[in-house]
Design an enzyme around this catalytic site. Structure first.
Site, PDB file in Angstrom:
ATOM      1  N   ARG A   1      31.188  24.120  60.045  1.00 16.61           N
ATOM      2  CA  ARG A   1      30.919  23.045  59.088  1.00 16.61           C
ATOM      3  C   ARG A   1      30.611  23.569  57.685  1.00 16.61           C
ATOM      4  O   ARG A   1      30.603  22.813  56.717  1.00 16.61           O
ATOM      5  CB  ARG A   1      29.784  22.156  59.593  1.00 16.61           C
ATOM      6  CG  ARG A   1      30.227  21.149  60.654  1.00 16.61           C
ATOM      7  CD  ARG A   1      29.106  20.233  61.046  1.00 16.61           C
ATOM      8  NE  ARG A   1      28.145  20.884  61.932  1.00 16.61           N
ATOM      9  CZ  ARG A   1      27.012  20.333  62.336  1.00 16.61           C
ATOM     10  NH1 ARG A   1      26.664  19.123  61.924  1.00 16.61           N
ATOM     11  NH2 ARG A   1      26.198  20.987  63.139  1.00 16.61           N
TER      12      ARG A   1
ATOM     13  N   GLY B   1      27.856  29.508  74.213  1.00 15.82           N
ATOM     14  CA  GLY B   1      26.665  28.688  74.174  1.00 15.82           C
ATOM     15  C   GLY B   1      25.387  29.491  74.062  1.00 15.82           C
ATOM     16  O   GLY B   1      25.368  30.714  74.218  1.00 15.82           O
TER      17      GLY B   1
ATOM     18  N   TYR C   1      29.722  50.051  21.828  1.00 12.71           N
ATOM     19  CA  TYR C   1      29.893  50.339  23.258  1.00 12.71           C
ATOM     20  C   TYR C   1      29.528  51.798  23.489  1.00 12.71           C
ATOM     21  O   TYR C   1      30.126  52.709  22.880  1.00 12.71           O
ATOM     22  CB  TYR C   1      31.333  50.101  23.732  1.00 12.71           C
ATOM     23  CG  TYR C   1      31.532  50.665  25.118  1.00 12.71           C
ATOM     24  CD1 TYR C   1      30.897  50.085  26.218  1.00 12.71           C
ATOM     25  CD2 TYR C   1      32.304  51.808  25.324  1.00 12.71           C
ATOM     26  CE1 TYR C   1      31.037  50.618  27.486  1.00 12.71           C
ATOM     27  CE2 TYR C   1      32.449  52.346  26.599  1.00 12.71           C
ATOM     28  CZ  TYR C   1      31.810  51.749  27.670  1.00 12.71           C
ATOM     29  OH  TYR C   1      31.928  52.274  28.933  1.00 12.71           O
TER      30      TYR C   1
ATOM     31  N   SER D   1      28.621  53.586  10.901  1.00 11.69           N
ATOM     32  CA  SER D   1      29.338  52.429  11.442  1.00 11.69           C
ATOM     33  C   SER D   1      30.808  52.746  11.695  1.00 11.69           C
ATOM     34  O   SER D   1      31.429  53.534  10.977  1.00 11.69           O
ATOM     35  CB  SER D   1      29.233  51.260  10.468  1.00 11.69           C
ATOM     36  OG  SER D   1      27.890  50.861  10.327  1.00 11.69           O
TER      37      SER D   1
ATOM     38  N   ARG E   1      38.127  61.209   8.957  1.00  9.37           N
ATOM     39  CA  ARG E   1      38.941  60.071   8.530  1.00  9.37           C
ATOM     40  C   ARG E   1      39.953  60.538   7.479  1.00  9.37           C
ATOM     41  O   ARG E   1      39.745  61.545   6.803  1.00  9.37           O
ATOM     42  CB  ARG E   1      38.066  58.958   7.984  1.00  9.37           C
ATOM     43  CG  ARG E   1      37.237  59.338   6.787  1.00  9.37           C
ATOM     44  CD  ARG E   1      36.156  58.310   6.501  1.00  9.37           C
ATOM     45  NE  ARG E   1      35.414  58.623   5.293  1.00  9.37           N
ATOM     46  CZ  ARG E   1      34.160  58.265   5.081  1.00  9.37           C
ATOM     47  NH1 ARG E   1      33.505  57.589   6.008  1.00  9.37           N
ATOM     48  NH2 ARG E   1      33.558  58.565   3.948  1.00  9.37           N
TER      49      ARG E   1
END
Length: 465
Positions: free
Chosen positions: A17, A81, A370, A409, A444
């Site tokens: 059920r 049973g 992250y 950053s 960079r």
């Protein structure tokens, strides 16, 4: 704990059920599976070596759920049973003697106090068994208690086998018994499947006892809620709400402030120190421990974590399997995914994600970062947009950042890589090689400026060139 008591928990059924592929006793309410609640109550009555669970559907998963509790298991491969299920335990439990309590794995609200009272009534009587009964406005689905003219129990009849007159009886059988075990094993083999379901009903033992000159006692509960089993997801949700209400009430009485407690979800095993404030819609799950004087913001989700005293967790933060030391600040909207350690006074800001990362004392990652598979030293500053590139498509690699380093950053740290103590990483850098202590690293491209380029392009577009 009661002397000379053995407990058998019947938990072999699937529970059709529930409309689920998962065995019914594995469904959760209040942060524990149904059978865990039952074992917890049983463990206050009998020692673990005298508690046995009868398992069948998904037996291995049930065993895993109860692993480490020290209880025994009996497998009922074919479910025939309740009488058959109990008979399967004979080899393991008959030698214990004394009293035998039968419980059900889908009755999580039954308290240890009620079981203890059942045992007391049986031990102080000369009855062959004592059964818990209660009265329901609608007894549909339950076995009925049939009494004789003197009010004694003469038989228990199942719903499927009951006559119209018996179906009108409102006193129901909970299925929870305390037996004189010697008499139980003497008569249990006389139970037959002579009923519409062709099952061995444990309830038939009552009539067998009576025919043998024994009687069955009653422990009648005024509140039926404690013994009603769970058969549907609606009933599961109702029981879950009861456990949640109990938990938040317990914590508030112990000195925890919970804003809008009806909205808060706290699992059974959670521990919270005094003067901590939990705001609306927070979820505190599993084996989480929270110290004193903390604030858990609205809609936070904390799972299996340790939060020390004085930690501020701002709204909508998710924390899993992590350790946060005292005085740290986390969030809002932060995610500590797994196996993180945030040291004292560190700050993890909005939209920062950690995974298997250790943040040193006083370290900061204020926003939009992250940090995975990292060891970050004391007083390090992680700039917005910084990420550790910890996965190369095959395996994970570590990033180490020494104490006092400053990461500008939008820095990209390609692991494996080590940033020395006190060093500076220029904003926008891609770092692939080790950075010595106290150094400045720039990774960079050189900026190129072309004067008048934009104006000339606009003029070309206007002239249709």
């Amino acid at each position: 704990m009661e002397p000379n008591v053995t407990v058998v928990i019947l938990a072999a059924g699937l529970g059709t059920r529930m409309k689920s592929k998962q065995a019914k006793v594995l469904h959760q309410a209040g942060g524990l599976s149904l059978i865990e609640h039952v074992v917890n109550s049983a463990s206050r009555i009998a020692p673990a070596n005298r508690i046995f669970a009868v398992v069948g559907h998904q037996a291995e998963r049930v065993r895993q759920t109860l692993d480490g509790r020290g209880i025994g298991f009996v497998e009922q491969i074919e479910q025939k049973g309740t009488g058959h299920a109990l008979a399967m335990c004979r080899e393991q439990v008959e030698a214990f003697g004394g009293l035998l309590v039968v419980l059900y794995g889908d009755c999580p609200l039954l308290s240890a106090e009620t079981i203890a009272e059942l045992v007391r009534i049986q031990s102080e009587s000369n009855a062959a068994a004592t059964v818990i009964t209660t009265e329901l406005e609608d007894p549909t689905g339950y076995g009925r208690i049939v009494r004789d003219a003197d009010g004694n129990v003469c038989l228990i009849v199942e719903q499927k086998a009951a006559t119209p007159e018996q179906l009108a009886i409102r006193e129901i059988n909970s299925g929870i018994y305390c037996f004189n075990s010697e008499l139980l094993w003497k008569h249990i083999d006389a139970i037959t499947p002579d009923n519409p379901a062709k099952e061995y009903y444990l309830t038939d033992i009552v009539e067998l006892f009576r025919c043998a000159g024994h009687h069955v006692g009653i422990h009648r509960l005024a509140d039926p809620g404690e013994v009603l089993g769970i058969n549907t997801r609606v009933e599961l949700a109702e029981v879950d709400a009861i456990f949640r209400q109990r938990k938040v009430r317990q914590l508030m009485l112990e000195g925890v402030t919970i804003r809008k407690p009806e909205t808060v979800t706290i699992d059974a095993a959670v521990r919270v120190g005094i003067d901590t404030v939990i705001e609306p819609f927070a979820q505190i799950l599993g084996a989480t421990e929270i110290g004193e004087d903390c604030r858990i913001g609205a809609s936070c989700v904390i799972q299996d974590s340790r939060i020390e005293a004085g930690v501020d967790i701002l709204p909508f933060t998710c924390i899993g399997t992590s350790h946060i030391e005292s005085g740290a600040s986390i969030g809002p909207y932060a995610r500590l995914r797994m196996q993180n350690h945030v040291a004292a006074g560190a700050h993890i800001g909005n939209f920062v994600e950690l995974k298997k990362t250790r943040m040193g004392a006083g370290a900061k990652a204020g926003h939009l970062a992250y940090l995975g598979d990292s060891v970050i030293g004391e007083n390090v500053n992680i700039g917005a947009g910084t990420i550790t590139c910890n996965y190369d498509g095959i395996k994970k690699h570590a990033t180490q950042i020494g104490a006092g380093a400053f990461v500008g950053s939008n820095s990209t740290l390609v692991a494996p890589v080590e940033i020395g103590a006190g060093s500076y990483i220029a904003a926008g850098s891609v770092i692939t090689d080790p950075v010595p202590a106290d150094s400045l690293a720039l990774g960079r491209a050189r900026e190129v400026v072309k004067p008048e380029w934009a104006r000339k392009r606009r003029e070309q577009k206007r002239d249709g060139c």
